[in-house]
Design an enzyme around this catalytic site. Structure first.
Site, mmCIF file in Angstrom:
data_model
loop_
_atom_site.group_PDB
_atom_site.id
_atom_site.type_symbol
_atom_site.label_atom_id
_atom_site.label_comp_id
_atom_site.label_asym_id
_atom_site.label_seq_id
_atom_site.Cartn_x
_atom_site.Cartn_y
_atom_site.Cartn_z
ATOM 1 N N ASN A 78 0.807 -1.240 0.000
ATOM 2 C CA ASN A 78 0.000 0.000 0.000
ATOM 3 C C ASN A 78 0.830 1.275 0.000
ATOM 4 O O ASN A 78 0.750 2.090 0.921
ATOM 5 C CB ASN A 78 -0.859 -0.019 1.282
ATOM 6 C CG ASN A 78 -2.350 0.005 0.948
ATOM 7 O OD1 ASN A 78 -2.740 0.249 -0.188
ATOM 8 N ND2 ASN A 78 -3.178 -0.274 1.939
ATOM 9 N N THR B 292 -2.393 -7.660 -6.845
ATOM 10 C CA THR B 292 -3.711 -7.317 -7.402
ATOM 11 C C THR B 292 -3.493 -6.725 -8.784
ATOM 12 O O THR B 292 -2.606 -5.914 -8.983
ATOM 13 C CB THR B 292 -4.442 -6.297 -6.516
ATOM 14 O OG1 THR B 292 -3.613 -5.150 -6.370
ATOM 15 C CG2 THR B 292 -4.737 -6.872 -5.142
ATOM 16 N N GLY C 202 -10.904 0.945 -1.034
ATOM 17 C CA GLY C 202 -10.966 -0.193 -0.129
ATOM 18 C C GLY C 202 -10.954 -1.540 -0.838
ATOM 19 O O GLY C 202 -10.981 -2.588 -0.180
ATOM 20 N N ASP D 109 -7.942 -3.455 0.179
ATOM 21 C CA ASP D 109 -8.068 -3.935 1.555
ATOM 22 C C ASP D 109 -8.951 -5.176 1.611
ATOM 23 O O ASP D 109 -8.677 -6.107 2.366
ATOM 24 C CB ASP D 109 -8.658 -2.839 2.442
ATOM 25 C CG ASP D 109 -7.872 -1.550 2.332
ATOM 26 O OD1 ASP D 109 -6.632 -1.619 2.235
ATOM 27 O OD2 ASP D 109 -8.493 -0.476 2.302
#
Lengths: 341, 341, 341, 341, 341, 341
Positions: free
Chosen positions: F166, F241, F279, F282
């Protein structure tokens, strides 16, 4: 028993809660107008109520019609023409700040009504009562002409005619003499309705001298009403709404009804947290019509008119969204506001 | 005639209606702050009003500027720097439950103002009046320094200076002695403004002993003001806002203005359904400035200040969104709140 | 010290502001119910509070649980079963127009509670106080059976038991005799709570004759309570909430607590701008439980109960969203509602 | 460098999200109008932008002015007169359902503009560019006269003149011949702007034959533009916006700019989730003006115009609320829409 | 020509936009139900449409009636009884997340319909077409009995009967055999309507084997329909709605209509940004009825059905709020969604 | 099995729908932050999830706690101190306009964390997994120190440690060298998670050369991951991701998981109408943790992570409000979005 009313229904654009116009970029968008308000109130109380008007032949006119029909109003005699809907902008006051109305209703479809637009004989078929207010003839000369023709026809057809004087100085700007038009209409009325100013400004009937104390001069109002009944011999009843305006939120509300030789005074309601007082006078008219038709008892009719319009102060929008039984409960003495469950 | 004000404008985050914070997942998001409120009120009344401050150089600072400019405030002297905007969270009280403010204004762009950020001579060019409140020097030491420099410059340039004491105990936490800073600023003021506590807590001027009855001790306030005028010989006028707080919704509001040897007491307004009382003191200041500039009549200036701030209680948000003419109508005696149409 | 409550939590669907149902196509959607309200109020004040109920085993039941847990309520003993959640529709009154509740709670998951659904011994483990209201046994026969079993178990486990009579005539329609069920439950209660009607309609205890004046007949209420304490010898205290309902917005609120031979009367609060009075009685119960547990001083416990429920009137929704310290501040005498900053 | 625009700004009343009019009783209430949209877009990009119009002298006109000033528009030359603001109702389409506009703009304050209302010499003082669209002369005969006078004056004062043809068939109902009025205005223009239909319907310039395939006939458009430049020898540039409308939500958007002998074609943007496409053409005009003034590079000016108007499709309301730098980033090639943090 | 429909209308509670239930404490509150949706769509298109149902005799039932009447539905045959309104909770899906319906309709006023509640002969007087869906008989055994009686009566009175199979597995839980009930009803139908699953699950008619490709097996559907027409010899037409569900937002939508020996296939609409697909099947039924009555052309009737239901996907709520002319425009080929002004 | 996460939870202030900041005077007010988002997602899926942080000791901190607890998060280890909550402002992009985040999180209560504020041994008691992201050490130096201490303690206590890289360039402004801090933390991690940039910017691990085509270079990502696993020998798994950002609304979403010698690639989801993508990363972390704990099957764990985060894109706010079973249904292949009823 069915009642017809004739007038203008407008788009009502209100800023939220107590905000000033455009404080938020949003308007509550509903519809309202004096005579439509009377029709809606009567329909919701279970009476037949037909609304006569000219509406724009577009989506807005159709949605307005749907709304009226939803409340139970008979919309079969509405006329649709190319044009615009009248609009009023509304800002709800608070405490010492008054509520404010900005009209944008010139050149509306109704203002441009033409002679043949409404076939009055047909429009009033099956009706027993016809109601109009002093706003309609103030909209335009052709509206004034139509109003006069309407009350004449109604009278000729044997209808009871009620006339809410509803004087709006700003509207009388198309060149007519308000008093002579209003008097001409009043000549056909069985029931006259107005507040303290209306009688004087519409019909030239002097009211009581302003009292310094705050004590309402009931005798003075009675005298004014009796003088009016003498001047308009067709009229059987003259009603006065009595508003004591302590602030934008806090009014006391009552009414008086005068027949030849008799006066009726209603209970007085303190309304300390007004939600929306627009349309209160119209719901008084609706309640009075309802009461006179259903009760054959002037005192009770007046109490019903004052009770219905008292409740109107607690409901946002122009309409008295009141169910059968609610007024009866109030005028029966239950003013405690306790939760019903 | 143009007025400059110097202070902080914050993002104001309020829960809807009377809800507690986060009861719904939404905040009303507006801007406000004591001196900005004064500038906005004056600009909407038609006066020249320049707001001096430091704002963050981001989208939020730009939108805040747009909002101020929209209200007519002169934003040409605003300074933009990297940083954050101060924030306050606001929960509107009701009845016995007080309204609640949570400040999140530390380390704001203004709090970190540096010596050269505002060129005071240039910033005050063309102004005739300078206004500041006791909140600005409480924000940070550099804000206190800037405030003192500002009033000195304003005075030197021949401006009238008004100083709203506005004592906020929680803010005075950066180590300065509030009374000595406040007194230093007050030395340059022509007009001092405050409520019952401000004079004592900011300047050490004792007010009237608390009366048990509820009767306002006007003589005591007058004595306090006169003592203040003696202590600050540059000051020509001392004003006191008089709030009687019966509940969060229900206050009585009036004011007093004291010149050497003369005292003026305003009409008192019962405000029973307060919409939003934040910023009422600021609109009193704005009204007093407006009145003193335009009327040359202390009594009328005071009535204007009290009338404008009375109306502020009926408007949500920090700003007195009042149009020219509305205050005149109120102080002319029309408190009935009747619908204007 | 931990408190368990048993009852139904419903979906609460309220029209916005003071609107009539469906005036706008929207409902505020929250949850509430007498015993859940007590649990939430206690949890927010920092006490252990377990809620016992049966909820539908679907997304609605789960979100309801999340909401309760968020407020700090112990949801570990909730039972989930196939079924529906009870619902109530709510329209907030205004002035002379009463608030209105429409129940749609028949056949809810709780109404169909079965014998083994809650293991009372386990559910009450670790608790010191058990609270239930007269609504739960009115929901269905199996709810009545469960309530009786619950108070018996609580009593046997040494819990204090409080019983808010909360009489709802419309609910008692499944065939039971309300008075005999209510009396059976009351036999196990240490503390009885009710308003003027509850004692009579639930337990057959006559209250004071209606006074014409408006002066509350405190002696009459005391007599009623003492008679009740004699009839239910296990009960140590009988509390009465005293509501004077001047209009839907304007009530005066106080309470009385009666122990054998002693009576306590609270301060009375005028609440002139009620935001939402639903749940006020529940917060009185919560406050009384809180006070009796924490203060060992009946007068202070009563003042806490009245203070907490006074504040409830200012908060929308069923729950008393009050933080520790707020009640203390109010009952300490600060009723001015001044902005906290 | 400063730009003046002349035209009508209307109240825009939109139903929420994709709802049909009156599906909920609420309107989003903002302002907009072709030339005002150009002024706002330019002002937000940091350029001087003066808006010329006639507004009603009431609270609505004042709030409209405040909104324009907030965005940075120079409102010093606005004229206020008794009258009404034009209104348009807007329903946002979706998929195969088109968006729908209902105009209620007849008899607006601007429609009734009189010869002396705007002193064109003074109004254009300090300006370097004047922009108008074909909507203004379609509003009323006096608007057409004023538009012609305006472009003549602007030209005489040495301004660049841009003319967005913006053909609205429904508006041309006051009796004038659209083509002759439009041609008269176009004679003074340096830059002509329009979509595929505008050139033909306003000026009689035939565009490409409709292609069956979907492949845009760029050569055909170029030919049309060159023919136009020949017919209007004062015009230096002719621009075409190229919209491929796959559904109400999904358009492809690009543009072409033709100078004598040269043609520039922009990047094409697929816009698959349109938020609001009203005002896209206006922001194209604003972007083109901005680009031609700032870049001296026709290709880049065109890309800026298309980029700004691409972004407009993502913003609700009439205005291109775009900050400096955002268009540059887009036309620099970053179309990924990745979160900026 | 007038159409009657019989079924349940429910309160529809939807979380805002794409939110999950209770993500915000608010529900959009409207009404809907398969057969009511058909009646509303037909009424808005200008046809006579009577809705037959049982509603609770309370404020909610009355407001539901007002809403139906507003849309033009004939509510004269509605029956009001003590009870509750059925409810469904609705969460709008997005992309890969499906929309979700939670039913709370057991024990509704309609579910408890009794033999004499509707006098079918009287209720169908003046009607030429009767429509019902497979939801009604699934609600309760008495609803199934009433449905069978209704179609028998309609048939005997010479009505055309349409039957939308609308199979809802979860509702068939009161003990009946769905197929035998559905087949009994289908025996009286002139027109059968369903999607790919309905024919199999309701009537046991096998559809095409699932194709791996995505190419719709039109022959397979035709075969299924023809088999159905053979099994139900009274049926003249069998219609299939063809939905390709690419995601919650993105569906392709078309339909097929099969008469003995002929098959009609409609245009296919890609609907990439669905607003609300609930009620699409109902608007297909309404469009088919409208088309068969008005056009005497099966292909055009089918195109009308698919066009109307295509537009329904762009409108929030259960109802196809479509004006006369809008479908014609769409099926005439205008799918561009360009702004109408 | 229980998971602890450590980080900052912020107040999230979002303008409505796709509006720009302050376009309407309202913010949606929720809470969010990378590690809190992980905890909430896990708790809603039924796992134990404890959130470790420092929150302001005021009403805002308490409401934030209530919200977390409502979702099922264990808040017993939260620390409350005088201070402020971090804030982020959020504007949802559309099409070519990117979403925009403005941070106002400096000097938050967490940023000022001190050594003894969290007793890590106690805080991690009973946990089996510890998760943190690269945002926490970027907040302040003391946060970096705390993070390192936390992972050391977790590792020493035998927890699995996951570390979502992140990388937020704008936050790393307090003077530390991001790569060395990040590498120090990564040394203790069992599972590393990141997008294409994170590995390079946080740990200096080069990813694949940007491909011109759009074809994802899976081999390149695998190589990057394997290089990372070699550099951090404690790490067992590295996840990536894979977001293809076609516009603000339209992304393709998938993921890769690399163990030593094995690579797993997930299904790819086209998400064409993104509701809120904040998000999503997350929720990928949460899903991966959930999957690795519950499935013992890397492919299925990865599919679960990608499926949960795919659904997150359809839900407004920071949190993945997903119920148990919904992800299973999606990764089982049901992507049609058909209505569930």
């Amino acid at each position: 028993m069915s009642v017809a009313t004739f007038g203008e229904i407008m788009l009502r654009l209100k800023s939220p809660e107590h905000e000033r116009l455009f404080q938020s970029p949003v308007f509550e968008a509903t519809f309202g107008g004096s005579e439509a308000n009377v029709a809606v109130a009567l329909a919701r109380l279970g009476m037949g109520a037909r609304f006569l008007s000219v509406l724009p032949d577009n989506q807005i006119g159709r949605e307005c019609t749907r709304m009226l029909r939803g409340h139970g109003v008979d919309v079969s005699a509405l006329k649709f023409k190319k044009g615009r809907i009248g609009i009023y902008f509304f800002e709800n006051g608070s405490n010492q700040r008054p509520s404010n109305v900005i009209y944008d209703r010139e050149n509306s479809a109704l203002a441009k009504i033409e002679a043949g637009d409404i076939d009055w004989k047909k429009a009033l078929e099956g009706m027993e009562w016809f109601h109009v207010s002093g706003i309609t003839p103030a909209v335009s000369r052709s509206c004034a002409d139509a109003t006069i023709l309407a009350v004449q026809t109604a009278k000729a057809m044997g209808n009871m005619v009620s006339f809410d004087l509803n004087f709006r100085a700003k509207l009388w700007n198309y060149g007519a003499d308000a008093k002579s038009v209003m008097s001409e209409i009043a000549r056909y009325a069985d029931v006259l309705i107005g507040n303290e100013e209306d009688y004087q400004k519409s019909l030239g009937m002097e009211g009581p001298a302003p009292s310094s104390g705050g004590e309402t001069d009931l005798d003075g109002y009675q005298t004014m009403c009796e003088r009016t009944l003498r001047a308009f011999p067709n009229a059987r009843l003259a009603a006065v709404t009595l508003r004591e305006s302590h602030s934008a939120d806090n009014n006391h509300w009552s009414g008086m009804l005068v027949a030849r030789g008799r006066r009726f005074v209603s209970r007085k309601y303190p309304i300390a947290d007004i939600v929306d007082r627009v349309g209160a006078g119209d719901s008084f008219s609706a309640g009075l019509i309802y009461g006179l038709i259903n009760f054959k008892d002037e005192q009770r009719a007046l109490e019903y008119a004052v009770g219905l319009s008292c409740l109107k102060h607690t409901i946002s929008g122009d309409f008295a969204l009141v169910e059968p039984g609610e007024v009866e409960k109030l005028i029966g003495g239950d003013v405690s506001g306790r939760v019903q469950r």
